[in-house]
Design a protein around this motif. Structure first.
Motif, short mmCIF file in Angstrom:
data_model
loop_
_atom_site.label_atom_id
_atom_site.label_comp_id
_atom_site.label_asym_id
_atom_site.label_seq_id
_atom_site.Cartn_x
_atom_site.Cartn_y
_atom_site.Cartn_z
N GLY A 51 -2.18 5.54 -4.76
CA GLY A 51 -1.45 4.53 -3.99
C GLY A 51 -1.23 3.24 -4.75
O GLY A 51 -2.00 2.89 -5.65
N GLU A 52 -0.19 2.53 -4.37
CA GLU A 52 0.20 1.30 -5.05
C GLU A 52 -0.02 0.06 -4.20
O GLU A 52 0.15 -1.06 -4.67
CB GLU A 52 1.69 1.37 -5.44
CG GLU A 52 2.04 2.53 -6.35
CD GLU A 52 1.33 2.48 -7.69
OE1 GLU A 52 1.10 1.36 -8.18
OE2 GLU A 52 1.00 3.56 -8.22
N GLY A 53 -0.36 0.23 -2.93
CA GLY A 53 -0.51 -0.92 -2.05
C GLY A 53 -1.94 -1.42 -1.99
O GLY A 53 -2.82 -0.99 -2.73
N GLY A 54 -2.16 -2.35 -1.07
CA GLY A 54 -3.51 -2.86 -0.83
C GLY A 54 -4.05 -3.67 -1.99
O GLY A 54 -3.33 -4.15 -2.86
N PHE A 55 -5.37 -3.78 -2.04
CA PHE A 55 -6.03 -4.51 -3.11
C PHE A 55 -7.48 -4.05 -3.18
O PHE A 55 -7.96 -3.28 -2.33
CB PHE A 55 -5.96 -6.03 -2.87
CG PHE A 55 -6.55 -6.48 -1.55
CD1 PHE A 55 -7.89 -6.82 -1.44
CD2 PHE A 55 -5.76 -6.55 -0.41
CE1 PHE A 55 -8.44 -7.22 -0.23
CE2 PHE A 55 -6.28 -6.96 0.81
CZ PHE A 55 -7.62 -7.29 0.89
N GLU A 111 -2.38 3.76 0.09
CA GLU A 111 -1.20 4.54 0.45
C GLU A 111 -0.65 4.16 1.82
O GLU A 111 0.43 4.63 2.21
CB GLU A 111 -1.53 6.04 0.44
CG GLU A 111 -1.86 6.59 -0.94
CD GLU A 111 -2.30 8.04 -0.91
OE1 GLU A 111 -1.78 8.84 -1.70
OE2 GLU A 111 -3.20 8.37 -0.09
N MET A 112 -1.38 3.35 2.55
CA MET A 112 -0.98 2.99 3.90
C MET A 112 -0.04 1.79 3.90
O MET A 112 -0.15 0.89 3.06
CB MET A 112 -2.21 2.64 4.75
CG MET A 112 -3.18 3.78 4.95
SD MET A 112 -4.61 3.24 5.95
CE MET A 112 -5.61 4.73 5.93
N ALA A 113 0.86 1.76 4.88
CA ALA A 113 1.66 0.55 5.13
C ALA A 113 0.72 -0.54 5.63
O ALA A 113 -0.36 -0.26 6.17
CB ALA A 113 2.73 0.84 6.16
N VAL A 114 1.12 -1.79 5.47
CA VAL A 114 0.25 -2.91 5.83
C VAL A 114 -0.17 -2.83 7.30
O VAL A 114 -1.35 -2.99 7.63
CB VAL A 114 0.96 -4.25 5.55
CG1 VAL A 114 0.13 -5.42 6.08
CG2 VAL A 114 1.19 -4.42 4.06
N ASP A 115 0.78 -2.58 8.19
CA ASP A 115 0.46 -2.52 9.62
C ASP A 115 -0.48 -1.36 9.93
O ASP A 115 -1.38 -1.49 10.77
CB ASP A 115 1.74 -2.37 10.45
CG ASP A 115 2.59 -3.64 10.44
OD1 ASP A 115 2.07 -4.69 10.00
OD2 ASP A 115 3.75 -3.58 10.86
#
Length: 210
Positions: free
Chosen positions: A159-163, A178-182
């Protein structure tokens, strides 16, 4: 106005889904302790003394079962020094790769709290942990604690999101990265703690206006 002590604007945006708050950029003393609650409570007391307004501080960490909870409260330091890939490699060949993200929110407004299921930190253990038992500058202020936990397992980065550790923490088949922010906020440890705090905080504010 409630002051959320953080340098991360993303945390403030998430918190505003639950209550009105402002970002307070304050570098409080982060004591060394194995207890997230003690760390957050000490920070809340120190920040309240500085701001003289209601304060919210959070402390969080990744707790890996097979590593006896490591890195836990030291997660940020371990991320900076070892990196998340190294943490993943430590458990890559273990059968048990279960882990949990945990967050504790600490609230201080200088006043007492009515009884509720959520604990109150009254004895500033942080002073003893820091070796300053004779320093009572931050003692005597009750701090309300709210916790949130999400369980999952450690996996190779995806995944590319998060931190932070999001790429190696999988919850129900999907890593946090991998999850959307919401989607992430809805199940995250911080989101769960914020939901508890938000409900309690609104009740506290309503009681004061009656």
């Amino acid at each position: 106005m409630l002051q959320y002590v953080t340098t991360n604007e993303g945390k403030v945006r998430e918190a505003r889904d639950y209550m009105a708050c402002e970002q307070f950029d304050f570098d409080y003393t982060e004591i060394q302790s194995d207890d997230l609650g003690a760390i957050a409570a000490h920070g809340a007391r120190e920040a309240y003394r500085e701001a003289d307004e209601p304060i919210l501080v959070d402390d969080a960490g990744l707790f890996v079962d097979v590593l006896d909870g490591f890195p836990g409260p030291y997660s940020s330091y371990v991320e900076d020094t070892l990196g998340i890939e190294r943490v993943q490699e430590l458990v890559a060949h273990e059968e048990n790769r279960r882990a949990a993200f945990r967050c504790v929110l600490a609230y201080c407004d200088g006043k007492e709290f009515a009884a509720s299921p959520d604990p109150v930190d009254r004895d500033d253990r942080a002073l003893a942990a820091a070796g300053d038992e004779d320093d009572e500058s931050d003692s005597g202020l009750p701090v309300k604690l709210f916790s949130g936990t999400v369980r999952g397992r450690i996996v190779p980065p995806r995944g590319e999101g998060g931190f932070g550790y999001d790429p190696i923490f999988e919850h129900e088949g999907t890593t946090m990265a991998e999850m959307a922010v919401d989607e992430k906020n809805a199940i995250s440890h911080r989101g769960r703690a914020l939901a508890k705090f938000g409900e309690w905080y609104h009740e506290r504010q309503a009681a004061r206006t009656e």
